[in-house]
Design a protein around this motif. Sequence first.
Motif, PDB file in Angstrom:
ATOM      1  N   ASN A 191      29.251  39.706  54.063  1.00 31.21           N
ATOM      2  CA  ASN A 191      28.054  38.905  53.793  1.00 31.21           C
ATOM      3  C   ASN A 191      27.015  39.737  53.056  1.00 31.21           C
ATOM      4  OD1 ASN A 191      28.274  36.220  54.635  1.00 31.21           O
ATOM      5  ND2 ASN A 191      28.121  36.818  56.796  1.00 31.21           N
ATOM      6  N   PRO A 192      26.097  39.070  52.342  1.00 31.35           N
ATOM      7  CA  PRO A 192      24.998  39.834  51.730  1.00 31.35           C
ATOM      8  C   PRO A 192      24.146  40.467  52.823  1.00 31.35           C
ATOM      9  CG  PRO A 192      24.568  37.467  51.615  1.00 31.35           C
ATOM     10  CD  PRO A 192      25.978  37.632  52.111  1.00 31.35           C
ATOM     11  N   ASP A 193      23.628  41.648  52.558  1.00 28.11           N
ATOM     12  CA  ASP A 193      22.706  42.283  53.506  1.00 28.11           C
ATOM     13  C   ASP A 193      21.293  41.818  53.137  1.00 28.11           C
ATOM     14  OD1 ASP A 193      20.908  44.048  54.831  1.00 28.11           O
ATOM     15  OD2 ASP A 193      22.593  45.395  55.201  1.00 28.11           O
ATOM     16  N   ILE A 194      20.765  40.936  53.941  1.00 26.03           N
ATOM     17  CA  ILE A 194      19.484  40.284  53.620  1.00 26.03           C
ATOM     18  C   ILE A 194      18.357  41.321  53.616  1.00 26.03           C
ATOM     19  CG2 ILE A 194      17.844  38.501  54.350  1.00 26.03           C
ATOM     20  CD1 ILE A 194      20.342  37.188  55.794  1.00 26.03           C
ATOM     21  N   LEU A 195      18.322  42.118  54.669  1.00 28.33           N
ATOM     22  CA  LEU A 195      17.249  43.112  54.785  1.00 28.33           C
ATOM     23  C   LEU A 195      17.295  44.106  53.621  1.00 28.33           C
ATOM     24  CD1 LEU A 195      14.936  44.493  56.304  1.00 28.33           C
ATOM     25  CD2 LEU A 195      16.651  45.697  57.675  1.00 28.33           C
ATOM     26  N   ALA A 196      18.506  44.630  53.326  1.00 26.94           N
ATOM     27  CA  ALA A 196      18.612  45.622  52.245  1.00 26.94           C
ATOM     28  C   ALA A 196      18.235  44.985  50.905  1.00 26.94           C
ATOM     29  CB  ALA A 196      20.023  46.191  52.214  1.00 26.94           C
ATOM     30  N   ARG A 228      19.367  54.163  55.512  1.00 26.45           N
ATOM     31  CA  ARG A 228      20.380  53.392  54.779  1.00 26.45           C
ATOM     32  C   ARG A 228      19.790  52.082  54.247  1.00 26.45           C
ATOM     33  NH1 ARG A 228      24.137  53.660  58.566  1.00 26.45           N
ATOM     34  NH2 ARG A 228      24.141  51.485  59.175  1.00 26.45           N
ATOM     35  N   LYS A 229      18.963  51.440  55.058  1.00 29.18           N
ATOM     36  CA  LYS A 229      18.391  50.142  54.644  1.00 29.18           C
ATOM     37  C   LYS A 229      17.191  50.343  53.718  1.00 29.18           C
ATOM     38  CE  LYS A 229      20.842  47.489  57.591  1.00 29.18           C
ATOM     39  NZ  LYS A 229      21.616  46.272  57.324  1.00 29.18           N
ATOM     40  N   GLY A 230      16.614  51.538  53.745  1.00 27.19           N
ATOM     41  CA  GLY A 230      15.461  51.796  52.887  1.00 27.19           C
ATOM     42  C   GLY A 230      14.210  51.060  53.346  1.00 27.19           C
ATOM     43  N   ALA A 235      19.423  56.782  61.204  1.00 31.53           N
ATOM     44  CA  ALA A 235      20.332  56.702  60.049  1.00 31.53           C
ATOM     45  C   ALA A 235      20.206  55.330  59.377  1.00 31.53           C
ATOM     46  CB  ALA A 235      21.763  56.942  60.506  1.00 31.53           C
ATOM     47  N   LYS A 236      20.097  54.291  60.195  1.00 31.79           N
ATOM     48  CA  LYS A 236      20.031  52.931  59.628  1.00 31.79           C
ATOM     49  C   LYS A 236      18.740  52.715  58.855  1.00 31.79           C
ATOM     50  CE  LYS A 236      22.401  49.897  61.706  1.00 31.79           C
ATOM     51  NZ  LYS A 236      22.946  48.998  62.710  1.00 31.79           N
ATOM     52  N   ARG A 237      17.667  53.317  59.296  1.00 34.59           N
ATOM     53  CA  ARG A 237      16.386  53.176  58.580  1.00 34.59           C
ATOM     54  C   ARG A 237      16.521  53.703  57.147  1.00 34.59           C
ATOM     55  NH1 ARG A 237      11.320  55.228  57.159  1.00 34.59           N
ATOM     56  NH2 ARG A 237      11.831  57.413  57.475  1.00 34.59           N
ATOM     57  N   ILE A 282      10.139  40.816  58.705  1.00 27.42           N
ATOM     58  CA  ILE A 282      10.709  41.406  59.925  1.00 27.42           C
ATOM     59  C   ILE A 282      12.082  40.762  60.160  1.00 27.42           C
ATOM     60  CG2 ILE A 282      10.338  41.946  62.366  1.00 27.42           C
ATOM     61  CD1 ILE A 282       7.341  41.326  61.931  1.00 27.42           C
ATOM     62  N   ALA A 283      13.134  41.554  59.999  1.00 23.65           N
ATOM     63  CA  ALA A 283      14.500  41.032  60.111  1.00 23.65           C
ATOM     64  C   ALA A 283      15.019  41.317  61.516  1.00 23.65           C
ATOM     65  CB  ALA A 283      15.389  41.670  59.054  1.00 23.65           C
ATOM     66  N   THR A 284      14.888  40.335  62.392  1.00 21.38           N
ATOM     67  CA  THR A 284      15.435  40.526  63.747  1.00 21.38           C
ATOM     68  C   THR A 284      16.801  39.854  63.885  1.00 21.38           C
ATOM     69  OG1 THR A 284      14.550  38.534  64.782  1.00 21.38           O
ATOM     70  CG2 THR A 284      13.072  40.409  64.662  1.00 21.38           C
ATOM     71  N   ALA A 285      17.198  39.058  62.893  1.00 24.19           N
ATOM     72  CA  ALA A 285      18.436  38.278  63.032  1.00 24.19           C
ATOM     73  C   ALA A 285      19.647  39.185  63.171  1.00 24.19           C
ATOM     74  CB  ALA A 285      18.609  37.366  61.812  1.00 24.19           C
ATOM     75  N   ALA A 286      20.593  38.737  63.977  1.00 24.58           N
ATOM     76  CA  ALA A 286      21.891  39.424  64.083  1.00 24.58           C
ATOM     77  C   ALA A 286      22.830  38.712  63.105  1.00 24.58           C
ATOM     78  CB  ALA A 286      22.412  39.344  65.515  1.00 24.58           C
ATOM     79  N   VAL A 287      22.759  39.152  61.863  1.00 28.54           N
ATOM     80  CA  VAL A 287      23.516  38.492  60.793  1.00 28.54           C
ATOM     81  C   VAL A 287      24.977  38.915  60.879  1.00 28.54           C
ATOM     82  CG1 VAL A 287      23.637  38.157  58.290  1.00 28.54           C
ATOM     83  CG2 VAL A 287      21.430  38.647  59.368  1.00 28.54           C
ATOM     84  N   ALA A 288      25.879  37.956  60.767  1.00 28.77           N
ATOM     85  CA  ALA A 288      27.308  38.299  60.784  1.00 28.77           C
ATOM     86  C   ALA A 288      27.624  39.179  59.576  1.00 28.77           C
ATOM     87  CB  ALA A 288      28.157  37.032  60.751  1.00 28.77           C
ATOM     88  N   GLY A 341      13.256  46.430  60.020  1.00 28.36           N
ATOM     89  CA  GLY A 341      14.591  46.029  60.436  1.00 28.36           C
ATOM     90  C   GLY A 341      14.801  46.268  61.921  1.00 28.36           C
ATOM     91  N   PHE A 342      15.832  45.669  62.461  1.00 30.79           N
ATOM     92  CA  PHE A 342      16.232  45.885  63.841  1.00 30.79           C
ATOM     93  C   PHE A 342      17.645  46.461  63.843  1.00 30.79           C
ATOM     94  CE2 PHE A 342      13.648  44.079  67.383  1.00 30.79           C
ATOM     95  CZ  PHE A 342      12.506  43.826  66.659  1.00 30.79           C
ATOM     96  N   ALA A 343      17.944  47.263  64.833  1.00 36.02           N
ATOM     97  CA  ALA A 343      19.304  47.756  65.008  1.00 36.02           C
ATOM     98  C   ALA A 343      19.721  47.485  66.444  1.00 36.02           C
ATOM     99  CB  ALA A 343      19.359  49.259  64.727  1.00 36.02           C
TER     100      ALA A 343
HETATM  101  O1  C5P Z   1      23.633  46.906  59.477  1.00 36.36           O
HETATM  102  P1  C5P Z   1      23.130  46.196  60.652  1.00 36.36           P
HETATM  103  O2  C5P Z   1      23.663  44.783  60.785  1.00 36.36           O
HETATM  104  O3  C5P Z   1      23.243  46.904  61.956  1.00 36.36           O
HETATM  105  O4  C5P Z   1      21.549  46.069  60.374  1.00 36.36           O
HETATM  106  C1  C5P Z   1      20.692  45.379  61.220  1.00 36.36           C
HETATM  107  C2  C5P Z   1      19.442  44.988  60.483  1.00 36.36           C
HETATM  108  O5  C5P Z   1      19.758  44.480  59.193  1.00 36.36           O
HETATM  109  C3  C5P Z   1      18.720  43.860  61.161  1.00 36.36           C
HETATM  110  O6  C5P Z   1      17.356  43.961  60.842  1.00 36.36           O
HETATM  111  C4  C5P Z   1      19.344  42.638  60.531  1.00 36.36           C
HETATM  112  O7  C5P Z   1      18.511  41.497  60.616  1.00 36.36           O
HETATM  113  C5  C5P Z   1      19.535  43.084  59.113  1.00 36.36           C
HETATM  114  N1  C5P Z   1      20.712  42.514  58.449  1.00 36.36           N
HETATM  115  C6  C5P Z   1      20.538  41.629  57.406  1.00 36.36           C
HETATM  116  N2  C5P Z   1      21.634  41.125  56.748  1.00 36.36           N
HETATM  117  C7  C5P Z   1      22.874  41.486  57.096  1.00 36.36           C
HETATM  118  C8  C5P Z   1      23.065  42.408  58.144  1.00 36.36           C
HETATM  119  C9  C5P Z   1      21.965  42.888  58.804  1.00 36.36           C
HETATM  120  O8  C5P Z   1      19.401  41.277  57.089  1.00 36.36           O
HETATM  121  N3  C5P Z   1      23.914  40.989  56.461  1.00 36.36           N
END
Ligand code: C5P
Length: 402
Positions: free
Chosen positions: A309-314, A349-351, A345-347, A275-281, A331-333
């Motif tokens: 940055n790497p997209d952790i969730l994706a 995109r993130k798969g 749309a984000k669902r 469960i990715a709730t983080a607000a990743v930069a 994921g969270f948006a």
């Molecule tokens: O693309 P956006 O940042 O809006 O996506 C939000 C979701 O993706 C959240 O679940 C967030 O934790 C995750 N995320 C991530 N790595 C990133 C950016 C977002 O895991 N670099």
Amino acid sequence: MSTLAGKHLVLGLSGGIAAYKSAELCRALVKAGATVQVVMTEAAEHFMTAVTLQALSGRPVYTSQWDRREANNMAHINLSREADAIVVAPASADFLAKLLHGRADELLSLMCLARPIDQVPLIVAPAMNREMWLNPATRRNVAQLRADGVHVLDVGQGEQACGETGDGRMLEADEILEDLAAFFAPKILQGQSVLVTAGPTYEAMDPVRGITNLSSGKMGFAVARAAHMAGAQVTLVAGPVHLPTPRGVQRVDVQSARQMLDAVLAHVDAARVFIATAAVADWRPALAAEQKIKKDGSGLPPSLDFVENPDILATVAQSPRGVSGALFCVGFAAESHDLLAHTTAKRLRKGVPLLVGNIGPATFGQDDNALLLVDESGAHTLPQASKQALAIALITHIAKQL
Ligand code: C5P
């Protein structure tokens, strides 16, 4: 802690200086929506008055098995039959020894012995000097009580009233409250392993400055707590936040997105749910200066280059376990507008099978939130509520998908 709402608890106090914490616990239980019937041993009355606990619980306190208020003169039967659980806090070393032997020479131990063992759980919060806690007699008693089905809570560690330092303090009232809330939660994720990211990330530009965001981490911490309450093994990868670790949760602190990715990759293989709730930069400074960037007198700001940055969730969702569904990814948006459209749309995109939308500016730092759950069957709203209540509802929803 909604799992305590409507519960009726007998709060038993045996003799120990930690009894002062029981006043706070009583108050917190009532605030959480439980009704509390306090029962005190004679020794407990040396540390705390029945008047205090009567005022906090709103009910007369029972201290004697000979209490004439009960029409049948059987307080031990009447009070134990109506309880959802008996909680003894503090449970002294002597009281544990009495429980072990089935002694029943005063009301509280009599009530514990007389309770219907399959219907009224017994939960004890030990409190004693560290030598007493380490004594083989106490070790033996605790092990046997656990084997007998008594739920023995942990003890705290630190400075004790006697001046010594070690294990044996009673847990704080808020810790006991959290353990009791977890005790009553349905174990819908029992045996599952859940990995959660929470909070912001911090991307350094030099040793003293960086870019971050206003995520407080509250939603992610609430999700981790709810998963633990549901019986899961939980690892929480947390960015820089000022929040206490939910009880029973393994926490890994990180700063940057890349550290968060490394921590996630180190733990994800064991997980059933991510469960990715983080607000990743999204971006970080391309180069973090080794020394503080100084003004050069030109009046011009330094030029900063950013890289993504790497997209952790994706990354996780597109791994073989994510794609096959062996790992359920959520994921969270955090959006500012058009929540349904952006979340849908984000669902894609993130798969991920489930994406949870919320309005970022309305929720960052707050204790309340409202969520929009979007999966392949459509959208489902969880209306405004505390983040903890929403987290429990989200975990319930996820458990049904597994
Ligand atoms: O693309 P956006 O940042 O809006 O996506 C939000 C979701 O993706 C959240 O679940 C967030 O934790 C995750 N995320 C991530 N790595 C990133 C950016 C977002 O895991 N670099």
